[in-house]
Design a protein around this motif. Sequence first.
Motif, PDB file in Angstrom:
ATOM      1  N   ASP A 101       1.582  -9.756  11.437  1.00 30.63           N
ATOM      2  CA  ASP A 101       1.524  -8.489  12.161  1.00 30.63           C
ATOM      3  C   ASP A 101       0.501  -8.656  13.294  1.00 30.63           C
ATOM      4  O   ASP A 101      -0.703  -8.563  13.069  1.00 30.63           O
ATOM      5  CB  ASP A 101       1.115  -7.371  11.197  1.00 30.63           C
ATOM      6  N   LEU A 102       0.996  -8.958  14.502  1.00 27.29           N
ATOM      7  CA  LEU A 102       0.119  -9.111  15.660  1.00 27.29           C
ATOM      8  C   LEU A 102      -0.136  -7.761  16.303  1.00 27.29           C
ATOM      9  O   LEU A 102       0.722  -6.874  16.266  1.00 27.29           O
ATOM     10  CB  LEU A 102       0.757 -10.036  16.702  1.00 27.29           C
ATOM     11  N   CYS A 103      -1.288  -7.610  16.960  1.00 27.28           N
ATOM     12  CA  CYS A 103      -1.653  -6.314  17.547  1.00 27.28           C
ATOM     13  C   CYS A 103      -1.521  -5.257  16.456  1.00 27.28           C
ATOM     14  O   CYS A 103      -0.884  -4.217  16.643  1.00 27.28           O
ATOM     15  CB  CYS A 103      -0.777  -5.969  18.741  1.00 27.28           C
ATOM     16  N   CYS A 104      -2.129  -5.536  15.315  1.00 26.36           N
ATOM     17  CA  CYS A 104      -1.790  -4.812  14.082  1.00 26.36           C
ATOM     18  C   CYS A 104      -2.302  -3.387  14.029  1.00 26.36           C
ATOM     19  O   CYS A 104      -1.804  -2.580  13.246  1.00 26.36           O
ATOM     20  CB  CYS A 104      -2.280  -5.586  12.863  1.00 26.36           C
ATOM     21  N   GLY A 105      -3.326  -3.026  14.834  1.00 24.61           N
ATOM     22  CA  GLY A 105      -3.863  -1.682  14.738  1.00 24.61           C
ATOM     23  C   GLY A 105      -4.327  -1.389  13.325  1.00 24.61           C
ATOM     24  O   GLY A 105      -5.104  -2.136  12.728  1.00 24.61           O
ATOM     25  N   SER A 106      -3.806  -0.346  12.734  1.00 21.09           N
ATOM     26  CA  SER A 106      -4.179   0.036  11.367  1.00 21.09           C
ATOM     27  C   SER A 106      -3.569  -0.870  10.308  1.00 21.09           C
ATOM     28  O   SER A 106      -3.947  -0.810   9.137  1.00 21.09           O
ATOM     29  CB  SER A 106      -3.727   1.473  11.092  1.00 21.09           C
ATOM     30  N   GLY A 107      -2.590  -1.696  10.706  1.00 18.88           N
ATOM     31  CA  GLY A 107      -1.887  -2.542   9.739  1.00 18.88           C
ATOM     32  C   GLY A 107      -0.688  -1.872   9.117  1.00 18.88           C
ATOM     33  O   GLY A 107      -0.093  -2.406   8.181  1.00 18.88           O
ATOM     34  N   ALA A 108      -0.297  -0.722   9.648  1.00 12.76           N
ATOM     35  CA  ALA A 108       0.788   0.057   9.043  1.00 12.76           C
ATOM     36  C   ALA A 108       2.098  -0.712   8.962  1.00 12.76           C
ATOM     37  O   ALA A 108       2.816  -0.632   7.957  1.00 12.76           O
ATOM     38  CB  ALA A 108       0.999   1.349   9.839  1.00 12.76           C
ATOM     39  N   LEU A 109       2.430  -1.478  10.006  1.00 12.03           N
ATOM     40  CA  LEU A 109       3.717  -2.169  10.019  1.00 12.03           C
ATOM     41  C   LEU A 109       3.780  -3.231   8.938  1.00 12.03           C
ATOM     42  O   LEU A 109       4.731  -3.286   8.153  1.00 12.03           O
ATOM     43  CB  LEU A 109       3.975  -2.796  11.403  1.00 12.03           C
ATOM     44  N   GLY A 110       2.757  -4.080   8.894  1.00 10.77           N
ATOM     45  CA  GLY A 110       2.763  -5.151   7.916  1.00 10.77           C
ATOM     46  C   GLY A 110       2.741  -4.651   6.489  1.00 10.77           C
ATOM     47  O   GLY A 110       3.485  -5.135   5.626  1.00 10.77           O
ATOM     48  N   VAL A 111       1.895  -3.671   6.227  1.00  6.56           N
ATOM     49  CA  VAL A 111       1.797  -3.111   4.875  1.00  6.56           C
ATOM     50  C   VAL A 111       3.128  -2.515   4.438  1.00  6.56           C
ATOM     51  O   VAL A 111       3.591  -2.732   3.306  1.00  6.56           O
ATOM     52  CB  VAL A 111       0.695  -2.029   4.823  1.00  6.56           C
ATOM     53  N   SER A 112       3.755  -1.783   5.339  1.00  2.97           N
ATOM     54  CA  SER A 112       5.028  -1.151   5.014  1.00  2.97           C
ATOM     55  C   SER A 112       6.124  -2.175   4.779  1.00  2.97           C
ATOM     56  O   SER A 112       6.945  -2.035   3.860  1.00  2.97           O
ATOM     57  CB  SER A 112       5.436  -0.199   6.148  1.00  2.97           C
ATOM     58  N   LEU A 113       6.127  -3.239   5.570  1.00  5.27           N
ATOM     59  CA  LEU A 113       7.164  -4.255   5.422  1.00  5.27           C
ATOM     60  C   LEU A 113       7.021  -5.018   4.116  1.00  5.27           C
ATOM     61  O   LEU A 113       7.991  -5.164   3.365  1.00  5.27           O
ATOM     62  CB  LEU A 113       7.121  -5.223   6.607  1.00  5.27           C
ATOM     63  N   VAL A 114       5.830  -5.536   3.821  1.00 11.48           N
ATOM     64  CA  VAL A 114       5.701  -6.384   2.629  1.00 11.48           C
ATOM     65  C   VAL A 114       5.892  -5.599   1.345  1.00 11.48           C
ATOM     66  O   VAL A 114       6.204  -6.179   0.298  1.00 11.48           O
ATOM     67  CB  VAL A 114       4.356  -7.142   2.608  1.00 11.48           C
ATOM     68  N   ALA A 115       5.737  -4.275   1.407  1.00  9.03           N
ATOM     69  CA  ALA A 115       6.003  -3.456   0.229  1.00  9.03           C
ATOM     70  C   ALA A 115       7.476  -3.518  -0.160  1.00  9.03           C
ATOM     71  O   ALA A 115       7.829  -3.262  -1.316  1.00  9.03           O
ATOM     72  CB  ALA A 115       5.589  -2.006   0.478  1.00  9.03           C
ATOM     73  N   ASP A 116       8.331  -3.865   0.803  1.00  3.49           N
ATOM     74  CA  ASP A 116       9.773  -3.930   0.556  1.00  3.49           C
ATOM     75  C   ASP A 116      10.291  -5.349   0.352  1.00  3.49           C
ATOM     76  O   ASP A 116      11.500  -5.547   0.198  1.00  3.49           O
ATOM     77  CB  ASP A 116      10.526  -3.296   1.734  1.00  3.49           C
ATOM     78  N   VAL A 117       9.403  -6.346   0.411  1.00  2.00           N
ATOM     79  CA  VAL A 117       9.840  -7.748   0.329  1.00  2.00           C
ATOM     80  C   VAL A 117       9.115  -8.438  -0.825  1.00  2.00           C
ATOM     81  O   VAL A 117       7.897  -8.604  -0.793  1.00  2.00           O
ATOM     82  CB  VAL A 117       9.548  -8.482   1.659  1.00  2.00           C
ATOM     83  N   ASP A 118       9.849  -8.856  -1.807  1.00  2.74           N
ATOM     84  CA  ASP A 118       9.245  -9.499  -2.985  1.00  2.74           C
ATOM     85  C   ASP A 118       8.504 -10.778  -2.593  1.00  2.74           C
ATOM     86  O   ASP A 118       9.054 -11.639  -1.889  1.00  2.74           O
ATOM     87  CB  ASP A 118      10.326  -9.854  -4.009  1.00  2.74           C
ATOM     88  N   GLY A 119       7.259 -10.883  -3.044  1.00  4.75           N
ATOM     89  CA  GLY A 119       6.498 -12.111  -2.864  1.00  4.75           C
ATOM     90  C   GLY A 119       6.082 -12.425  -1.451  1.00  4.75           C
ATOM     91  O   GLY A 119       5.698 -13.567  -1.157  1.00  4.75           O
ATOM     92  N   ALA A 120       6.137 -11.455  -0.547  1.00  6.72           N
ATOM     93  CA  ALA A 120       5.803 -11.722   0.849  1.00  6.72           C
ATOM     94  C   ALA A 120       4.322 -12.024   1.033  1.00  6.72           C
ATOM     95  O   ALA A 120       3.472 -11.498   0.309  1.00  6.72           O
ATOM     96  CB  ALA A 120       6.196 -10.524   1.718  1.00  6.72           C
ATOM     97  N   GLU A 121       4.014 -12.897   1.998  1.00  9.10           N
ATOM     98  CA  GLU A 121       2.637 -13.180   2.409  1.00  9.10           C
ATOM     99  C   GLU A 121       2.386 -12.436   3.711  1.00  9.10           C
ATOM    100  O   GLU A 121       3.199 -12.523   4.643  1.00  9.10           O
ATOM    101  CB  GLU A 121       2.435 -14.680   2.659  1.00  9.10           C
TER     102      GLU A 121
END
Length: 280
Positions: A101-121
């Motif tokens: 998650d580049l230019c992540c700001g609060s991190g909302a995008l990355g957090v939301s995505l990995v919650a839906d992907v099993d075993g994501a880093e």
Amino acid sequence: MPATPVPLSFSTTVTRLRAAGCVFAEDEARLLLSTAPAPGELDAMIERRAAGHPLEHVLGWAEFRGRRIAVDEGVFVPRRRTEFLVAQAASLAPPGAVVVDLCCGSGALGVSLVADVDGAELYAADIDPAAVRCARRNITAAGGRVFEGDLYEPLPAELRGRVDVLLANVPYVPTEEVELLPAEARVHEARVALDGGADGLDVLRRVAAGAPEWLAPGGSLLFETSEHQAATATAVVTSAGLTPRVMTCEDLYATVVVAARDRAAPSGSPSAPGPPRGGG
């Protein structure tokens, strides 16, 4: 002995918010009343909101894809339209995906995505120290890591050629249009998260130039842009050796470009130099 503050009623809160020009005063009043830890703090929260602070900064959180994301003062507030970007990313990410998650700001995008992907880093980066502090609160809880620095620069070298999904919510407002933004963004969010340079695509050019080096074969870069910038944005990623497609959502007024690295393509060259930027 100081008097105990009298709890503010729903109607009083609505009246004060309406007087300040809040269009959705009833909804905001419910959120403020349910979030404020004490009557005296509620009064202070109403004052901040009436003074023009973003509701999310006043509450200390934003709702994004059904989750509460911590959002600190000065940090870019995740937009509802960006939920469309994350939905596209979720449809592409395999189990165990490496997500950046580049230019992540609060991190909302990355957090939301990995919650839906099993075993994501999950790895994230931003140049704004305030955003990095905020993102660490959200991303560390999701098992990810956050780095402070300019785009790819602070990321671990071992991620090169391994990233399955590269989220880049880059700033894309042209410099001369930043002053036309609503005051909630223009005054209360970091300019580095808004200003995309002369045509709004300066940061994207740098992200696209470095993407082939960091993406895994078949991996994808996803970013948001405006409808009128989409043609130029697709040309930018095409020139970097990626294959783009434009996705739109009329309900959220969202335009997202998904740019894939060919499965057989060699890694690209390091990211091009340029002015440092943060993001949202």
